[in-house]
Design a protein around this motif. Structure first.
Motif, mmCIF file in Angstrom:
data_model
loop_
_atom_site.group_PDB
_atom_site.id
_atom_site.type_symbol
_atom_site.label_atom_id
_atom_site.label_comp_id
_atom_site.label_asym_id
_atom_site.label_seq_id
_atom_site.Cartn_x
_atom_site.Cartn_y
_atom_site.Cartn_z
ATOM 1 N N GLN A 61 0.828 -1.204 0.000
ATOM 2 C CA GLN A 61 0.000 0.000 0.000
ATOM 3 C C GLN A 61 0.869 1.264 0.000
ATOM 4 N N ASN A 62 0.405 2.244 -0.731
ATOM 5 C CA ASN A 62 1.121 3.507 -0.892
ATOM 6 C C ASN A 62 0.145 4.651 -0.626
ATOM 7 N N TRP A 63 0.356 5.342 0.495
ATOM 8 C CA TRP A 63 -0.520 6.446 0.874
ATOM 9 C C TRP A 63 -0.057 7.780 0.294
ATOM 10 N N GLY A 64 1.137 7.822 -0.257
ATOM 11 C CA GLY A 64 1.692 9.068 -0.756
ATOM 12 C C GLY A 64 2.417 9.824 0.335
ATOM 13 N N GLY A 65 3.105 10.876 -0.079
ATOM 14 C CA GLY A 65 3.854 11.665 0.879
ATOM 15 C C GLY A 65 4.977 10.907 1.545
ATOM 16 N N GLY A 66 5.458 9.837 0.908
ATOM 17 C CA GLY A 66 6.524 9.015 1.467
ATOM 18 C C GLY A 66 6.047 7.914 2.383
ATOM 19 N N THR A 90 0.472 7.226 -15.912
ATOM 20 C CA THR A 90 1.272 6.035 -15.659
ATOM 21 C C THR A 90 2.752 6.418 -15.598
ATOM 22 N N ASP A 91 3.586 5.431 -15.351
ATOM 23 C CA ASP A 91 5.034 5.652 -15.341
ATOM 24 C C ASP A 91 5.585 5.990 -16.721
ATOM 25 N N GLU A 94 4.442 4.179 -8.113
ATOM 26 C CA GLU A 94 3.662 4.778 -9.198
ATOM 27 C C GLU A 94 2.435 5.507 -8.665
ATOM 28 N N GLU A 95 1.828 4.957 -7.623
ATOM 29 C CA GLU A 95 0.580 5.528 -7.117
ATOM 30 C C GLU A 95 0.786 6.866 -6.405
ATOM 31 N N GLY A 117 5.633 -2.369 -15.272
ATOM 32 C CA GLY A 117 4.501 -2.308 -14.363
ATOM 33 C C GLY A 117 4.953 -1.685 -13.061
ATOM 34 N N HIS A 118 4.032 -1.553 -12.128
ATOM 35 C CA HIS A 118 4.421 -1.061 -10.803
ATOM 36 C C HIS A 118 3.954 -2.047 -9.746
#
Length: 430
Positions: free
Chosen positions: A21-26, A374-375, A146-147, A79-80
């Motif tokens: 999981q990637n919440w963003g902001g590191g 996308t990337d 990527e997210e 892909g990511h």
């Protein structure tokens, strides 16, 4: 029974079971475990790979595979490994269990985009196990982050290790090559463009005070008014070369005129939420933050807005939002990325169309612009032209657009097998 799963479904299931999981902001669960799985799988195929860690646990995997014709430019197939967060309380199944139900693989990443990761790995495994090689050399990339815009993934790789992409001129990745139904006929959307990304912060300032006071200089009130204006605003339809051709082709399939693009796009079923978004700038409020106690009026209130301008029109969209909310509201660009648009033609497009046609004859292939990103954006900085091609043949009743970042994300098992066959064919023939 999962014992009967195809190789692609098995790999996709395994990848879903890694919490990335990637919440963003590191803030992220990290991709390291999933990257180790991919590395081990590549090793089992006899493929050497490298892992790159941009920050602790933020891991990308890169591998190069020699092609039959070394004179041809390389193709990046990527892909990511990260996924957006999932609230298990909202799901019918555990989003990280990789459960199979009703002929579908369920879980966060089943569509975005661990299914494509699995298709890439399976297609390459089958090619190499048969003693063959892809027609041209490949750069396989499985990116982190990527997210959250690729800051710890594709953007970091392009900035710090551009040499791993040396010799590549084109790329394929997610959100393209999937089927829709128009007027009872199946067609495939081939992604030839992406809108830009502008994540902005709206900031309102006011007077800090006790919550019981008569206060008109209230930052929360100012922000609420600004957010409501942005959320209710409808940007006008403005066609690009990609969307003009898309609408013309869909209108022809429907047997209608194409003078009302929005109405034409609206007749494509559930995928219309993607297509209508590609016809205009969009701006959606996604997060609010203000205050620290019930009886304290804060001096600052902030909102995050996801802005997706048409390619090359980034500044225009932000200026329109500033005019909408007024000069008293501050706008800060948190993260920005370019849009891009490639011709619906050339040898790669012809090869992707031909590969789809060999497995689903007579289904037309249409160009479209992705409303997200996308990337491929990062790779474009190296002059690599990226297309969306994760082929899936889908039943028309599946609300595929709702699967992206949605609850109960899932993908049909037979679509995974179809996509692997098409992708293998492309890598062998292009």
């Amino acid at each position: 029974m999962t014992d009967d799963l195809s190789r692609t479904a098995q790999i996709a299931r395994d990848l879903i079971r890694f919490d990335t999981q990637n919440w963003g902001g590191g803030r992220s669960s990290g991709e390291a475990d999933a990257a180790a799985y991919v590395t081990a799988l590549l090793t089992s195929m006899g493929v050497e790979s490298e892992t790159f860690e941009s920050a602790p646990g933020r891991t990308s995997v890169i591998a190069r595979i020699e092609g039959e014709d070394p004179s041809l430019p390389l193709l990046v197939v990527h892909g990511h490994l990260d996924v957006v967060p999932a609230d298990a309380s909202e799901w019918q199944v555990d989003p990280f269990a990789g459960e199979v139900r009703d002929g579908m693989l369920w879980g966060r990443g089943a569509v975005d985009m661990k299914q494509m990761d699995a298709m890439i790995l399976t297609a390459v495994e089958r090619i190499l196990a048969s003693g063959r090689r892809p027609r041209r050399g490949l750069v396989l990339a499985f990116f982190a982050d990527e997210e959250a815009g690729g800051v710890h993934g594709s953007q970091w790789m392009v900035a710090n290790h551009p040499e791993v992409f040396e010799g590549a001129t084109e790329a394929i990745s997610e959100v393209g090559g999937y089927s829709i139904e128009v007027a009872g006929q199946r067609a495939y959307l081939l992604q030839t463009g992406e809108k830009a990304l502008q994540w902005i912060l709206l900031r309102a300032r006011g007077t800090a005070a006790h919550g019981s006071q008569h206060m008109r200089d209230n930052a929360v009130t100012k922000l609420a008014e600004a957010v409501a204006k942005v959320g209710a605003h409808e940007f006008p339809v403005e066609l690009t070369a990609t969307t003009r051709e898309l609408i013309a082709r869909i209108a022809a399939m429907l047997g209608v005129d194409d003078d009302d693009p929005d109405a034409v796009a609206a007749r494509t079923g559930t995928v219309s939420r993607f297509l209508r978004s590609s016809l205009r700038h969009t701006a959606n409020p996604t997060m609010l933050e203000a205050g620290y106690k019930h009886n304290v009026i804060p001096s600052v209130a902030e909102a995050r807005i996801d802005v997706r301008p048409l390619p090359g029109r980034e500044r225009e969209a932000i200026d329109a939002i500033q005019a909408l909310v007024g000069d008293e509201i501050e706008i800060e660009l948190v993260q920005g990325d370019i849009g891009m648009e490639h011709p619906f033609g050339g040898s790669l497009v012809e090869a992707m169309t031909a590969s789809l046609g060999r497995f689903d004859p007579d289904a037309p292939v249409l160009p479209y612009m992705l409303s997200g990103g996308t990337d491929n954006k990062a790779l474009s900085l190296l002059g690599i032209a990226g297309y969306g091609f994760a082929p899936l043949r889908l039943a028309p009743e599946l609300d595929f657009a709702a699967m992206f970042h949605g609850v109960d994300e899932r993908v049909p098992l037979d679509a995974l097998d179809f996509g692997t066959d098409v992708l293998e064919d492309l890598l062998l023939t292009y």
